[in-house]
Scaffold this active site. Sequence first.
Site: not given
Length: 234
Positions: A153, A182, A200
């Site tokens: 993460r 993000e 991602h």
Amino acid sequence: MIDLRKCQEKGIRVTNTPDVLTDDVADAAIGLVLAVTRRVCECDRFVRSGLWKKWDFGLGTKFSGKSVGIVGLGRIGSAIAKRAQAFGCIISYYSRSEKPETNYKYYSSIIDLAANCQILIVACALTEETHHIVNREVIDALGPKGILINIGRGPHIDEPELVSALLEGRLGGAGLDVFENEPEVPEQLLALENVVLLPHVGSDTVETSEAMADLVIKNLEAHFLKKPLLTPVI
């Protein structure tokens, strides 16, 4: 993020989709390592821009045989270790506790792990304890020839410290699938040739998306049929 405590108070069941994405995320981690070490994205741009007609491309760095440190030896971390072993890499890891079922070298300190590996891969769960687990001290321990890979993460890494280390040459390179805010990515990273950036997509394959959807449906069926959930969180 799901507020598990509130769900528990309201009697709301929560499930997840473990295991089905393990292989894809582990594959992505190795892909990032290869992309950074062998300068794959730089090579692609070099050919597309026509520069190959003018001069030869520079040298990359070998991945095989490198020492790889893994932060978090859970499902995904173990899958990464297995793949890295196939490249003849020396595996070590940091986690909350030592895993007696493995022969990998265990470090009780992430700083010690970083100081004793050439490639550091972050694969742990995000908790209060692992927030910014990769800070300036860890990055400096990894050093100017070290490579940092994050498929966990974004908040695992202190992003401003990562950016400054790369700009100042205190870190050799990075491969990132996740970011702190993000889809915002630090502007400075976009101009760095020794950094590979992914949006991602570590688990984003057709096969895994279908498997995840199937598992969601099976959990819903089990819930409405008053049967045990397949992958309960609470």
